[in-house]
Design a protein around this motif. Sequence first.
Motif, PDB file in Angstrom:
ATOM      1  N   SER A   1       0.841  -1.279   0.007  1.00 56.61           N
ATOM      2  CA  SER A   1      -0.109  -0.029   0.179  1.00 56.61           C
ATOM      3  C   SER A   1       0.811   1.327  -0.039  1.00 56.61           C
ATOM      4  O   SER A   1       0.506   2.181  -0.321  1.00 56.61           O
ATOM      5  N   ARG A   2       1.900   1.143   0.877  1.00 55.68           N
ATOM      6  CA  ARG A   2       3.087   2.295   0.702  1.00 55.68           C
ATOM      7  C   ARG A   2       3.665   2.409  -0.872  1.00 55.68           C
ATOM      8  O   ARG A   2       3.750   3.754  -1.256  1.00 55.68           O
ATOM      9  N   LEU A   3       3.744   1.436  -1.460  1.00 59.30           N
ATOM     10  CA  LEU A   3       4.649   1.223  -2.818  1.00 59.30           C
ATOM     11  C   LEU A   3       3.490   1.975  -3.951  1.00 59.30           C
ATOM     12  O   LEU A   3       3.835   2.727  -4.584  1.00 59.30           O
ATOM     13  N   LEU A   4       2.254   1.354  -3.882  1.00 58.67           N
ATOM     14  CA  LEU A   4       1.452   1.607  -4.933  1.00 58.67           C
ATOM     15  C   LEU A   4       0.384   2.642  -4.873  1.00 58.67           C
ATOM     16  O   LEU A   4       0.040   3.099  -5.917  1.00 58.67           O
ATOM     17  N   ASN A   5      -0.063   2.860  -3.774  1.00 58.97           N
ATOM     18  CA  ASN A   5      -0.943   4.038  -3.314  1.00 58.97           C
ATOM     19  C   ASN A   5      -2.220   3.768  -4.022  1.00 58.97           C
ATOM     20  O   ASN A   5      -2.686   4.830  -4.708  1.00 58.97           O
ATOM     21  N   ARG A   6      -2.633   2.623  -4.144  1.00 60.27           N
ATOM     22  CA  ARG A   6      -3.813   2.150  -5.199  1.00 60.27           C
ATOM     23  C   ARG A   6      -4.829   1.261  -4.071  1.00 60.27           C
ATOM     24  O   ARG A   6      -4.578  -0.021  -4.408  1.00 60.27           O
ATOM     25  N   SER A   7      -5.389   1.759  -3.277  1.00 63.16           N
ATOM     26  CA  SER A   7      -5.835   0.947  -2.213  1.00 63.16           C
ATOM     27  C   SER A   7      -6.944  -0.030  -2.686  1.00 63.16           C
ATOM     28  O   SER A   7      -7.151  -1.382  -2.239  1.00 63.16           O
ATOM     29  N   GLU A   8      -7.594   0.289  -3.523  1.00 62.24           N
ATOM     30  CA  GLU A   8      -8.782  -0.568  -4.198  1.00 62.24           C
ATOM     31  C   GLU A   8      -8.114  -1.510  -4.740  1.00 62.24           C
ATOM     32  O   GLU A   8      -9.029  -2.748  -5.032  1.00 62.24           O
ATOM     33  N   LEU A   9      -7.057  -1.677  -5.291  1.00 65.65           N
ATOM     34  CA  LEU A   9      -6.148  -2.965  -5.971  1.00 65.65           C
ATOM     35  C   LEU A   9      -5.218  -3.746  -5.205  1.00 65.65           C
ATOM     36  O   LEU A   9      -4.710  -4.757  -5.508  1.00 65.65           O
ATOM     37  N   THR A  10      -4.877  -2.961  -4.100  1.00 65.06           N
ATOM     38  CA  THR A  10      -3.683  -3.502  -3.400  1.00 65.06           C
ATOM     39  C   THR A  10      -3.842  -4.844  -2.561  1.00 65.06           C
ATOM     40  O   THR A  10      -3.246  -5.805  -2.699  1.00 65.06           O
ATOM     41  N   GLY A  11      -5.231  -5.078  -2.238  1.00 61.39           N
ATOM     42  CA  GLY A  11      -5.601  -6.350  -1.543  1.00 61.39           C
ATOM     43  C   GLY A  11      -5.492  -7.370  -2.702  1.00 61.39           C
ATOM     44  O   GLY A  11      -5.029  -8.588  -2.281  1.00 61.39           O
ATOM     45  N   ARG A  12      -6.046  -7.292  -3.817  1.00 60.80           N
ATOM     46  CA  ARG A  12      -5.809  -8.088  -5.000  1.00 60.80           C
ATOM     47  C   ARG A  12      -4.735  -8.712  -5.540  1.00 60.80           C
ATOM     48  O   ARG A  12      -4.452  -9.719  -5.349  1.00 60.80           O
TER      49      ARG A  12
END
Length: 203
Positions: A9-20
């Motif tokens: 989540s720190r790297l991508l900053n894309r919370s809606e896809l990070t879990g997937r």
Amino acid sequence: MNRLEQALSRLLNRSELTGRLTRVLTYASKKGRLSYYEVERMVKDNTEDVLLLGNEWRLLLPVRTLKSATWEDRLLVAKPEELYEVPNIVRYLVEDAGKTGRWEAGRALAELFRDMGEPDWERMPKLVEELGEQSKDCRITAVQIKEICSKLALGNRVDALIAELKASGVMSPKLGSLVEVSRAGTPIYELNPSLFINKGEKE
């Protein structure tokens, strides 16, 4: 949120896809590669978005190629028969982040190059850090690599180190950028952006 998801989540900053993407990388890093069906089963209706995000950050690469195995020649196709693989360094990053909750490039690099039998493995994190600092848009030239190796007293092993950096998934040749290569007068390499959080999204 598990530790790997926290790190991503720190790297991508894309919370809606990070879990997937976390689920996909956890699975793929153990197997080395996985199929479109397997990705689809894990992420449901976000399959293409997850594949695009993974490819953008060079975390998950298509196996299908246009001409060569370089990253720029990989063909990202979202079809049932397609396969995707995880670069070596990403496997180490994922394993480490799963334990610590931190995306620590230095620790993963040292461990990977030690396992590869690199005699100067302890200096590899510093080498890669310098490559990142000298790069522009995650691109670095062979001349710059040579200069950095000389600075770190690794100048007599440049060719071997370039080969290891490619094999490890730290970088890949940019063979298609003929105009750019011609202008630079030296081979150009693309660095794996997932190793350089502080450089942002490829600047």
